[in-house]
Design an enzyme around this catalytic site. Structure first.
Site, mmCIF file in Angstrom:
data_model
loop_
_atom_site.group_PDB
_atom_site.id
_atom_site.type_symbol
_atom_site.label_atom_id
_atom_site.label_comp_id
_atom_site.label_asym_id
_atom_site.label_seq_id
_atom_site.Cartn_x
_atom_site.Cartn_y
_atom_site.Cartn_z
ATOM 1 N N ASP A 1 -7.107 4.360 -4.259
ATOM 2 C CA ASP A 1 -7.747 4.223 -2.941
ATOM 3 C C ASP A 1 -8.356 5.605 -2.667
ATOM 4 O O ASP A 1 -8.620 6.355 -3.627
ATOM 5 C CB ASP A 1 -6.733 3.796 -1.868
ATOM 6 C CG ASP A 1 -7.395 3.326 -0.565
ATOM 7 O OD1 ASP A 1 -7.840 2.175 -0.506
ATOM 8 O OD2 ASP A 1 -7.474 4.120 0.397
ATOM 9 N N LYS B 1 0.863 -1.186 0.000
ATOM 10 C CA LYS B 1 0.000 0.000 0.000
ATOM 11 C C LYS B 1 0.891 1.225 0.000
ATOM 12 O O LYS B 1 2.011 1.175 0.503
ATOM 13 C CB LYS B 1 -0.884 0.018 1.247
ATOM 14 C CG LYS B 1 -2.088 0.912 1.147
ATOM 15 C CD LYS B 1 -3.249 0.167 0.534
ATOM 16 C CE LYS B 1 -4.454 1.039 0.312
ATOM 17 N NZ LYS B 1 -5.641 0.224 -0.017
HETATM 18 P P1 NDP Z 1 -12.929 7.936 -2.494
HETATM 19 O O1 NDP Z 1 -11.856 8.913 -2.342
HETATM 20 O O2 NDP Z 1 -13.551 7.716 -3.828
HETATM 21 O O3 NDP Z 1 -14.122 8.260 -1.484
HETATM 22 C C1 NDP Z 1 -13.878 8.339 -0.116
HETATM 23 C C2 NDP Z 1 -15.156 8.792 0.581
HETATM 24 O O4 NDP Z 1 -15.007 8.645 1.986
HETATM 25 C C3 NDP Z 1 -15.468 10.245 0.331
HETATM 26 O O5 NDP Z 1 -16.857 10.431 0.395
HETATM 27 C C4 NDP Z 1 -14.778 10.929 1.505
HETATM 28 O O6 NDP Z 1 -15.326 12.188 1.842
HETATM 29 C C5 NDP Z 1 -15.020 9.946 2.624
HETATM 30 N N1 NDP Z 1 -13.912 10.016 3.579
HETATM 31 C C6 NDP Z 1 -12.611 9.741 3.349
HETATM 32 N N2 NDP Z 1 -11.867 9.955 4.439
HETATM 33 C C7 NDP Z 1 -12.723 10.379 5.377
HETATM 34 C C8 NDP Z 1 -12.563 10.757 6.712
HETATM 35 N N3 NDP Z 1 -11.359 10.735 7.317
HETATM 36 N N4 NDP Z 1 -13.677 11.131 7.399
HETATM 37 C C9 NDP Z 1 -14.906 11.155 6.790
HETATM 38 N N5 NDP Z 1 -15.100 10.806 5.520
HETATM 39 C C10 NDP Z 1 -14.038 10.421 4.821
HETATM 40 O O7 NDP Z 1 -12.358 6.556 -1.919
HETATM 41 P P2 NDP Z 1 -12.881 5.070 -2.129
HETATM 42 O O8 NDP Z 1 -14.345 5.054 -2.288
HETATM 43 O O9 NDP Z 1 -12.023 4.435 -3.146
HETATM 44 O O10 NDP Z 1 -12.475 4.405 -0.731
HETATM 45 C C11 NDP Z 1 -13.396 4.322 0.373
HETATM 46 C C12 NDP Z 1 -12.947 3.200 1.301
HETATM 47 O O11 NDP Z 1 -12.923 1.958 0.585
HETATM 48 C C13 NDP Z 1 -11.537 3.363 1.877
HETATM 49 O O12 NDP Z 1 -11.520 2.793 3.180
HETATM 50 C C14 NDP Z 1 -10.687 2.490 0.953
HETATM 51 O O13 NDP Z 1 -9.506 2.048 1.579
HETATM 52 C C15 NDP Z 1 -11.646 1.343 0.711
HETATM 53 N N6 NDP Z 1 -11.395 0.520 -0.476
HETATM 54 C C16 NDP Z 1 -11.302 1.070 -1.720
HETATM 55 C C17 NDP Z 1 -11.117 0.258 -2.827
HETATM 56 C C18 NDP Z 1 -11.105 0.791 -4.222
HETATM 57 O O14 NDP Z 1 -11.010 -0.008 -5.149
HETATM 58 N N7 NDP Z 1 -11.205 2.087 -4.434
HETATM 59 C C19 NDP Z 1 -10.945 -1.199 -2.687
HETATM 60 C C20 NDP Z 1 -11.130 -1.673 -1.346
HETATM 61 C C21 NDP Z 1 -11.322 -0.834 -0.299
HETATM 62 P P3 NDP Z 1 -14.522 13.534 1.407
HETATM 63 O O15 NDP Z 1 -14.610 13.587 -0.074
HETATM 64 O O16 NDP Z 1 -15.223 14.639 2.112
HETATM 65 O O17 NDP Z 1 -13.111 13.340 1.897
HETATM 66 O O1 2IT Z 2 -7.947 -1.512 -0.541
HETATM 67 C C1 2IT Z 2 -7.927 -2.001 -1.692
HETATM 68 O O2 2IT Z 2 -8.073 -3.205 -1.889
HETATM 69 C C2 2IT Z 2 -7.740 -1.086 -2.830
HETATM 70 N N1 2IT Z 2 -7.651 0.117 -2.621
HETATM 71 C C3 2IT Z 2 -7.618 -1.627 -4.233
HETATM 72 C C4 2IT Z 2 -6.232 -2.149 -4.483
HETATM 73 C C5 2IT Z 2 -5.946 -2.549 -5.898
HETATM 74 O O3 2IT Z 2 -4.772 -2.868 -6.134
HETATM 75 O O4 2IT Z 2 -6.833 -2.570 -6.747
#
Ligand code: NDP
Ligand code: 2IT
Length: 445
Positions: free
Chosen positions: A158, A118
């Site tokens: 992420d 990561k």
């Molecule tokens: P994005 O940046 O697309 O969206 C993140 C969302 O969460 C936004 O609405 C953001 O609000 C909110 N957020 C982030 N940090 C905070 C915080 N500290 N407090 C309150 N709200 C927060 O990210 P993703 O949707 O990609 O990721 C969301 C979660 O999913 C994370 O935990 C990530 O690790 C996990 N994840 C993502 C994957 C992927 O493929 N993208 C795969 C597996 C897990 P704001 O815009 O106001 O910051």
């Molecule tokens: O937390 C996760 O699994 C991700 N942000 C996606 C990682 C990836 O390599 O697609």
């Protein structure tokens, strides 16, 4: 645990992630004496490599800014390091280490050949111009490129890293290496991305939730769902719930949350996608357009999140770590929630998880429920290696199969140790066993 804490006393999130795994894999160590003799816990909790670097860039006013960049290459027993990049002001080494640690077991569960890593930066993309984001990404890659490669380490998105950032990062890598390879996943469809990758984490989350419901002869049809976040994972979790006949009544961002009792339908979701992905606005704007919905801004004096107090059947946290604490857990259980499926990484605190397990709520840890994203990243890598691309249905079917297989792997591992329908222990035991066996096969390296 004491060694882990003593080494890095300030890395709280890392301690939390390690503690949860260590507690649940104890029976595995008790059954396999070799694991203890070979000090597998000591080895698996120490990253193979940690890279930290300066990221200097110039903002639109000509000011020099300096951020900190990270890549933690945690474990390569099962394949090249694989995992996302997070750009968020809260990022520090402890957070990247917890995410890298979780990623190792998650990737193991996908059945694909991927190790875990990561990375990221404390850079905040919010409010930055495209030019500033591009210059930052170029500077970040100017250092990262020497550490990664399609057979070494393959980053992805992420929090704060989506299609725009992946594009800028890829462009710089290609220029520096003079090489067009699948070194990043989550690429645009026009130049090597995979169909379904944007949807994969959210869709996979709901496929996993449906598998859990099926064990109780139930489906998503008619379920009222609380979803947090409004980014990539929240959007496609919502889309798939709608597809399957469920109703989503909340979304949030770091400013607050919206509650829409009538449900967020396809049209409203399209508005949210435009708002978040194109205009990069705030979720509060939702209630300006849909006036019957209610916006509640974050109240820092509260020790719970009112989002989780609404009556519902299912909760799918898709924002960030520790967004559901013990009090939120109590509110969810008393509000009637029977299923919690983690789209985010480690969104529930350990005491909230204990409550769910006691109340026999169907609870899926992120490393199982959100593995669909990295799984389709693995499929993107496979397509890149073959220099061809699969149709949407094919990738979606493979994703469904992988989520089904992760679900049964968790249940089988739990059954093997007679611990009932405990997806947390099942995911940790299955993920851990495969990685550790790989490590032992490869000797003391
Ligand atoms: P994005 O940046 O697309 O969206 C993140 C969302 O969460 C936004 O609405 C953001 O609000 C909110 N957020 C982030 N940090 C905070 C915080 N500290 N407090 C309150 N709200 C927060 O990210 P993703 O949707 O990609 O990721 C969301 C979660 O999913 C994370 O935990 C990530 O690790 C996990 N994840 C993502 C994957 C992927 O493929 N993208 C795969 C597996 C897990 P704001 O815009 O106001 O910051
Ligand atoms: O937390 C996760 O699994 C991700 N942000 C996606 C990682 C990836 O390599 O697609």
């Amino acid at each position: 645990m004491s060694l882990v804490k003593q080494r890095d006393p300030e890395q709280r999130e890392f301690h939390q992630a390690v503690q949860e795994v260590v507690e649940t894999v104890k029976p595995v160590l008790d059954r396999n004496m070799e694991y203890r003799q070979q000090a597998v816990l000591k080895r698996i909790t120490e990253p193979e490599r940690v890279i930290m670097f300066r990221v200097p860039w110039q903002d639109d006013d000509g000011q020099v800014q300096v951020n900190r960049g990270f890549r933690v290459e945690m474990n390569s027993a099962l394949g090249p390091y694989k995992g996302g990049l997070r750009f968020h002001p809260s990022v520090n080494l402890g957070i990247i280490k917890f995410l890298a640690f979780e990623q190792v077991f998650k990737n193991s569960l996908t059945t694909l050949a991927m190790g875990g890593g990561k990375g990221g930066s404390d850079f905040d993309p919010k409010g930055k111009s495209d030019g500033e984001v591009m210059r930052f990404c170029q500077s970040f890659m100017a250092e990262l490129y020497r550490h990664i490669g399609p057979n070494t380490d393959i980053p992805a998105g992420d929090i704060g890293v989506g299609a725009r950032e992946i594009g800028y990062l890829f462009g710089m890598y290609k220029k520096l290496k003079n090489e067009f390879t699948g070194v990043l996943t989550g690429k645009s469809l026009n130049w090597g991305g995979s169909l379904i990758r944007p949807e994969a984490t959210g869709y996979g989350n709901v496929y996993f939730a449906s598998e859990m419901l099926a064990t109780r002869q139930d489906t998503m049809e008619g379920k009222i769902c609380l979803v947090s976040g409004a980014g990539n994972v929240a959007q496609f979790t919502t889309e798939k719930i709608l597809d399957l006949g469920g109703k989503v009544v909340t979304l949030s961002d770091s400013g607050g949350y919206i509650y829409d009792e009538a449900g967020i339908d396809q049209e409203k979701l399209a508005f949210v996608m435009q708002l978040k992905n194109i205009r990069r606005g705030r979720i509060s704007e939702y209630v300006e357009k849909y006036r019957s919905a209610v916006y509640t801004s974050v109240d820092p004096t509260l020790d719970y999140n009112p989002l989780w107090t609404h009556k519902a059947d299912c909760a799918l946290p898709c924002a960030t770590q520790n967004e559901i604490n013990q009090k939120d857990g109590e509110n969810l259980v008393s509000g009637g929630v029977r299923l919690v499926s983690e789209g985010a990484n480690m969104p529930c605190t350990p005491d909230a998880i204990d409550l769910f397990l006691e109340a026999e709520v169907l609870y899926a840890p992120g490393k199982a429920a959100n593995a669909g994203g990295v799984a389709v990243s693995g499929l993107e890598m496979a397509q890149n290696s073959m220099r061809l691309s699969w149709p949407r249905e094919e990738v979606d079917n493979r994703l469904k199969q992988i989520m089904k297989s992760i679900h049964s792997t968790c249940l089988d591992a739990a059954a093997d140790y007679s611990i009932g329908q405990n997806y947390l222990a099942g995911a940790n035991i299955a993920g851990f066993t495969k990685v550790v066996n790989g490590m032992l096969d490869q000797g003391l390296v």
